[in-house]
Design a protein around this motif. Structure first.
Motif, PDB file in Angstrom:
ATOM      1  N   PRO A 166       0.939  -1.287  -0.073  1.00 24.19           N
ATOM      2  CA  PRO A 166      -0.034   0.068  -0.090  1.00 24.19           C
ATOM      3  C   PRO A 166       0.860   1.257  -0.015  1.00 24.19           C
ATOM      4  O   PRO A 166       0.327   2.329  -0.548  1.00 24.19           O
ATOM      5  N   VAL A 167       2.189   1.098   0.514  1.00 22.91           N
ATOM      6  CA  VAL A 167       2.893   2.469   0.465  1.00 22.91           C
ATOM      7  C   VAL A 167       4.438   1.914   0.253  1.00 22.91           C
ATOM      8  O   VAL A 167       4.461   0.688   0.500  1.00 22.91           O
ATOM      9  N   ALA A 168       5.283   2.779   0.232  1.00 19.00           N
ATOM     10  CA  ALA A 168       6.598   2.636   0.049  1.00 19.00           C
ATOM     11  C   ALA A 168       7.199   2.595   1.400  1.00 19.00           C
ATOM     12  O   ALA A 168       6.615   3.325   2.334  1.00 19.00           O
ATOM     13  N   GLY A 169       8.423   1.834   2.045  1.00 16.65           N
ATOM     14  CA  GLY A 169       8.867   1.722   3.136  1.00 16.65           C
ATOM     15  C   GLY A 169       9.581   0.344   3.350  1.00 16.65           C
ATOM     16  O   GLY A 169       9.748  -0.519   2.465  1.00 16.65           O
ATOM     17  N   LYS A 170       9.719   0.203   4.792  1.00 14.68           N
ATOM     18  CA  LYS A 170      10.429  -1.136   5.177  1.00 14.68           C
ATOM     19  C   LYS A 170       9.610  -2.129   5.784  1.00 14.68           C
ATOM     20  O   LYS A 170       8.739  -1.678   6.722  1.00 14.68           O
ATOM     21  N   ILE A 171       9.741  -3.184   5.314  1.00 15.94           N
ATOM     22  CA  ILE A 171       8.667  -4.156   6.028  1.00 15.94           C
ATOM     23  C   ILE A 171       9.085  -4.596   7.499  1.00 15.94           C
ATOM     24  O   ILE A 171      10.326  -5.180   7.650  1.00 15.94           O
ATOM     25  N   ALA A 172       8.359  -4.264   8.375  1.00 17.03           N
ATOM     26  CA  ALA A 172       8.692  -4.368   9.751  1.00 17.03           C
ATOM     27  C   ALA A 172       8.132  -5.943  10.307  1.00 17.03           C
ATOM     28  O   ALA A 172       8.832  -6.344  10.881  1.00 17.03           O
ATOM     29  N   LYS A 173       6.893  -6.120   9.797  1.00 18.19           N
ATOM     30  CA  LYS A 173       6.392  -7.495  10.343  1.00 18.19           C
ATOM     31  C   LYS A 173       5.357  -8.120   9.146  1.00 18.19           C
ATOM     32  O   LYS A 173       4.653  -7.210   8.625  1.00 18.19           O
ATOM     33  N   ILE A 174       5.518  -9.221   9.020  1.00 20.56           N
ATOM     34  CA  ILE A 174       4.520 -10.082   8.093  1.00 20.56           C
ATOM     35  C   ILE A 174       3.786 -10.915   9.133  1.00 20.56           C
ATOM     36  O   ILE A 174       3.951 -11.589   9.773  1.00 20.56           O
ATOM     37  N   LEU A 175       2.345 -10.594   9.116  1.00 16.65           N
ATOM     38  CA  LEU A 175       1.156 -11.003   9.857  1.00 16.65           C
ATOM     39  C   LEU A 175       0.431 -12.334   9.599  1.00 16.65           C
ATOM     40  O   LEU A 175      -0.238 -12.887  10.158  1.00 16.65           O
ATOM     41  N   VAL A 176       1.074 -12.712   8.057  1.00 13.96           N
ATOM     42  CA  VAL A 176       0.512 -13.934   7.709  1.00 13.96           C
ATOM     43  C   VAL A 176       1.564 -14.997   7.156  1.00 13.96           C
ATOM     44  O   VAL A 176       2.598 -14.183   6.997  1.00 13.96           O
ATOM     45  N   LYS A 177       1.436 -16.224   7.012  1.00 15.37           N
ATOM     46  CA  LYS A 177       2.402 -17.079   6.409  1.00 15.37           C
ATOM     47  C   LYS A 177       1.490 -17.855   5.222  1.00 15.37           C
ATOM     48  O   LYS A 177       0.190 -17.958   5.245  1.00 15.37           O
ATOM     49  N   MET A 180      -5.449 -18.810   5.466  1.00 14.94           N
ATOM     50  CA  MET A 180      -6.702 -18.812   5.027  1.00 14.94           C
ATOM     51  C   MET A 180      -7.047 -17.031   5.419  1.00 14.94           C
ATOM     52  O   MET A 180      -6.916 -16.872   6.637  1.00 14.94           O
ATOM     53  N   VAL A 181      -6.993 -16.183   4.648  1.00 17.27           N
ATOM     54  CA  VAL A 181      -7.261 -14.774   5.048  1.00 17.27           C
ATOM     55  C   VAL A 181      -8.527 -14.236   4.554  1.00 17.27           C
ATOM     56  O   VAL A 181      -9.078 -14.824   3.423  1.00 17.27           O
ATOM     57  N   ALA A 182      -8.971 -13.093   4.988  1.00 13.82           N
ATOM     58  CA  ALA A 182     -10.232 -12.665   4.510  1.00 13.82           C
ATOM     59  C   ALA A 182     -10.009 -10.982   4.262  1.00 13.82           C
ATOM     60  O   ALA A 182      -9.254 -10.511   4.586  1.00 13.82           O
ATOM     61  N   ASN A 183     -11.045 -10.430   3.594  1.00 10.63           N
ATOM     62  CA  ASN A 183     -11.138  -8.852   3.393  1.00 10.63           C
ATOM     63  C   ASN A 183     -11.086  -8.213   4.803  1.00 10.63           C
ATOM     64  O   ASN A 183     -11.554  -8.457   5.488  1.00 10.63           O
ATOM     65  N   GLY A 184      -9.922  -7.180   4.542  1.00  9.76           N
ATOM     66  CA  GLY A 184      -9.908  -6.607   5.723  1.00  9.76           C
ATOM     67  C   GLY A 184      -8.898  -6.935   6.533  1.00  9.76           C
ATOM     68  O   GLY A 184      -8.693  -6.237   7.717  1.00  9.76           O
ATOM     69  N   GLN A 185      -8.235  -8.057   6.509  1.00 10.95           N
ATOM     70  CA  GLN A 185      -7.580  -8.801   7.796  1.00 10.95           C
ATOM     71  C   GLN A 185      -6.163  -8.122   7.733  1.00 10.95           C
ATOM     72  O   GLN A 185      -5.533  -7.873   6.660  1.00 10.95           O
ATOM     73  N   ASP A 186      -5.603  -7.586   8.901  1.00 12.00           N
ATOM     74  CA  ASP A 186      -4.524  -7.223   8.923  1.00 12.00           C
ATOM     75  C   ASP A 186      -3.269  -8.169   8.486  1.00 12.00           C
ATOM     76  O   ASP A 186      -3.179  -9.256   8.846  1.00 12.00           O
ATOM     77  N   PHE A 187      -2.354  -7.724   7.526  1.00 16.31           N
ATOM     78  CA  PHE A 187      -1.475  -8.880   6.854  1.00 16.31           C
ATOM     79  C   PHE A 187      -0.232  -8.327   7.069  1.00 16.31           C
ATOM     80  O   PHE A 187       0.987  -9.049   6.912  1.00 16.31           O
ATOM     81  N   ILE A 188       0.531  -7.061   7.210  1.00 20.87           N
ATOM     82  CA  ILE A 188       1.676  -6.763   7.254  1.00 20.87           C
ATOM     83  C   ILE A 188       1.914  -5.268   7.861  1.00 20.87           C
ATOM     84  O   ILE A 188       0.819  -4.411   7.899  1.00 20.87           O
ATOM     85  N   VAL A 189       2.938  -4.937   8.419  1.00 21.99           N
ATOM     86  CA  VAL A 189       3.573  -3.853   9.200  1.00 21.99           C
ATOM     87  C   VAL A 189       4.690  -2.974   8.454  1.00 21.99           C
ATOM     88  O   VAL A 189       5.543  -3.944   8.168  1.00 21.99           O
ATOM     89  N   ILE A 190       4.273  -1.898   7.709  1.00 22.39           N
ATOM     90  CA  ILE A 190       5.352  -1.278   7.143  1.00 22.39           C
ATOM     91  C   ILE A 190       5.960   0.084   7.882  1.00 22.39           C
ATOM     92  O   ILE A 190       4.708   0.638   8.160  1.00 22.39           O
ATOM     93  N   VAL A 191       7.140   0.282   7.749  1.00 21.42           N
ATOM     94  CA  VAL A 191       7.631   1.751   8.365  1.00 21.42           C
ATOM     95  C   VAL A 191       7.863   2.596   7.109  1.00 21.42           C
ATOM     96  O   VAL A 191       8.613   2.352   6.172  1.00 21.42           O
ATOM     97  N   GLY A 192       6.656   3.401   6.868  1.00 17.63           N
ATOM     98  CA  GLY A 192       6.371   3.995   5.711  1.00 17.63           C
ATOM     99  C   GLY A 192       7.534   5.243   5.522  1.00 17.63           C
ATOM    100  O   GLY A 192       8.216   5.570   6.484  1.00 17.63           O
ATOM    101  N   THR A 193       7.583   5.757   4.328  1.00 12.76           N
ATOM    102  CA  THR A 193       8.471   6.766   3.795  1.00 12.76           C
ATOM    103  C   THR A 193       7.758   8.194   3.845  1.00 12.76           C
ATOM    104  O   THR A 193       8.247   9.268   3.362  1.00 12.76           O
TER     105      THR A 193
END
Length: 576
Positions: free
Chosen positions: A175-186, A190-203
């Motif tokens: 969704p944005v440019a930056g550094k991958i801080a944490k990946i919340l899925v593996k 099975m994932v659904a709409n609106g589920q948190d999936f990644i943490v990004i330190v944006g620029t």
């Protein structure tokens, strides 16, 4: 500052609930409005913090991407005013009462907070934001591949995970440019709409500065009651009660399920139910008496999850033993024991692709359709001659002009003249829903299986534009770049076997559509010329029209197939 609607994954959605009021002070990522489409319910968060000065939408409005939802007075402006007020107060006379001295101390503390926030700007660029999955077009899908690792630097719109559903393989972009801080899925989740999936330190330092400023203010001014909360907190607080309530409701109501209700019966019970249009539609499809379901959201609003939990618990309660998903959906018995090599011989096991596995339930729907296939041939000798005249110029423009473009154009035009083939049968089998636009599905073979992207409004496009879109969709399908929008909304499907061989085949109707046209390899065949009283070679294209006999009868199918064949024989008729 204007807060606009993000990409919703659909053309438009209805405003179901407005969660804020004019004058409210909100933080970044606070939910401001609930939107509902026929695919999902989505809570839209604010992209900035501030005070709400205007709400530009009302409940029931249709919202599309880029529409202004609310207007904010940003916190940056408020901080500037506060700093100006601090400077003025510092220049005021010091001869004040004890109460005035205490007030001056508070102003000084506030000024210190602002100063600390100003000096901490370099650290603000390191703030992390949690991002949720967009609308996938399905209720759930599986994570097939994670394309990045924690610590990687990514650019905006760079593909980071691959999601596979029963519709397609879709790459989800950053969704944005930056550094991958944490990946919340593996992989395999099975994932659904609106589920948190990644943490990004944006620029994006501008938006992050607002978040950091809020954090500093909350940490320093400890004697003020907190007015903002972190985005994940409301989700965690609402999810746990929802699951508990849903389980309790489902257990209490498991014995109350009966036979499937008609659409009229369900609609009669909806007047006092708090549920959005997407949930109501799903209730009709599942045959659930929605008045028997208690909502787990705010004000007892019913969610899709409540319906699913209700049905699941009802089924498991009524069945004495669990049944394998594949057996239950297909109705077939289990395979015999093939371990005896003397009887069955040697064998090996190969896994289906994820796309093939999730396509099985959709294909099983065809078992319930009374399908019939009508065969015909079209003399495309003149059309092929025209194509050969045009393809050189098209190729110079980077466009591949195949006979499929002519088939799509002719079929789309035929559907406007015979709209019953461009329709759906209603849930209660009492009405035919005629589509006013022709969205043509094109079956494309990939290494992972068959996929059907859609050409929207094919009846309004020329052969050149159709050829361009066929080429683009085919490339995106093979490269796994198709989005959910590319795969939704088909009203009719064409399956062309091109030069693969064969004289005819029986394509399967793709429910809820009522028809599909198959095209086999064109071959030169002798045809009788009555005027010349002799046989002559003609290029003949075999056509196979499969249709749902509940909506279309055999006579109409024969007329439609012959009409398509005549249009392909002389494309000039489309221009009349």
């Amino acid at each position: 500052m204007e807060i606009k609607a993000p990409d919703l994954g659909v053309d438009s959605a209805e405003v179901s609930e407005i969660m804020v009021q004019v004058g409210d002070v909100i933080a970044k990522d606070d939910n401001i409005v609930l939107l509902e489409s026929d695919k999902a319910s989505v809570e839209v968060p604010s992209s900035a913090a501030g005070k709400i000065t205007k709400i530009n939408i009302a409940i029931g409005d249709q919202v599309s991407e880029g529409m202004v939802l609310i207007e904010l007075e940003s916190e940056a402006a408020e901080d500037t005013d506060a700093q100006n007020a601090d400077k003025a107060s510092e220049q005021a006379p010091v001869e004040q009462s004890v109460a005035s001295e205490e007030k001056a101390v508070e102003v000084s503390q506030s000024h210190n907070v602002s100063s600390e926030a100003s000096t901490s700007k370099p650290a603000q660029a390191a703030s992390a934001t949690t991002y949720a999955l967009p609308d996938l077009g399905v209720d759930e899908a599986q994570v097939a591949e994670i394309m990045v690792s924690e610590g990687d630097m990514v650019t905006a719109d760079q593909s980071i995970i691959l999601i596979e559903s029963d519709k397609a393989s879709v790459e989800v972009p950053a969704p944005v440019a930056g550094k991958i801080a944490k990946i919340l899925v593996k992989t395999g989740d099975m994932v659904a709409n609106g589920q948190d999936f990644i943490v990004i330190v944006g620029t994006d330092t501008a938006s992050e500065a607002d978040s950091a400023s809020n954090a500093v203010s909350n940490d320093k001014v400890s004697d003020k009651p907190a007015t903002t909360t972190e985005a994940p907190a409301p989700v965690a607080q609402s999810t746990q009660p929802k699951q508990a309530d849903t389980k309790s409701v489902a257990n209490n109501q498991a014995a109350s399920t009966g036979g499937k209700l008609t659409e009229a019966q369900v609609n009669a019970k909806l007047t006092e139910v708090y549920a959005g249009p997407a949930v109501r539609k799903l209730a009709r499809q599942l045959g659930v008496d929605i008045t028997q379901v208690i909502g787990s959201a705010l004000n007892a609003r019913i969610l899709k999850e409540d319906l699913f939990a209700y049905v699941k618990t009802s089924l498991t309660t009524q069945q004495a033993a669990p049944v394998s998903g594949n057996v239950a959906s297909s109705g077939l018995p289990k395979l015999p024991d093939m371990s005896n090599v003397e009887i069955w011989g040697e064998a090996e096991t190969q896994d289906l692709t994820r796309l093939q596995k999730v396509s099985i339930p959709q294909l099983n729907y065809n078992t319930y359709l009374p399908q019939v296939t009508q065969f015909d041939v079209s003399d495309i000798t003149e059309t092929e001659s025209l194509r050969n005249e045009l393809k050189g110029g098209m190729k110079a423009q980077g466009i591949g002009l195949t006979i499929l473009a002519f088939i799509v154009k002719a079929t789309a035009y035929a559907l406007t003249q015979h709209p019953r083939f461009n329709s759906h049968l209603s849930d209660d089998n009492t009405q035919v829903i005629l589509r006013k636009s022709v969205n043509m599905g094109i079956a494309v073979a990939t290494d992972d299986g068959l996929i059907v992207p859609v050409i929207k409004n094919a009846h309004e496009k020329g052969i050149k534009q159709i050829a361009i879109e066929i080429g683009e969709l085919a490339i995106k399908a093979r490269d796994k770049k198709l989005s959910t929008k590319d795969l939704q909304g088909a009203s009719f499907t064409i399956s062309s076997q091109g030069i693969l061989g064969g004289t005819a085949f029986t394509p399967l109707v793709n429910w809820p559509q009522v028809g599909i046209l198959g095209a086999s390899e064109a071959t030169m065949q002798p045809q009788w010329n009555a005027a010349k009283q002799t046989f002559e070679p003609r290029l003949m294209l075999p056509l196979s029209l499969s249709y749902d006999h509940r909506v279309i009868n055999g006579a109409d199918a024969a007329v439609f197939t012959r009409y398509v064949a005549s249009l392909l024989a002389d494309p000039r008729r489309i221009l009349l």
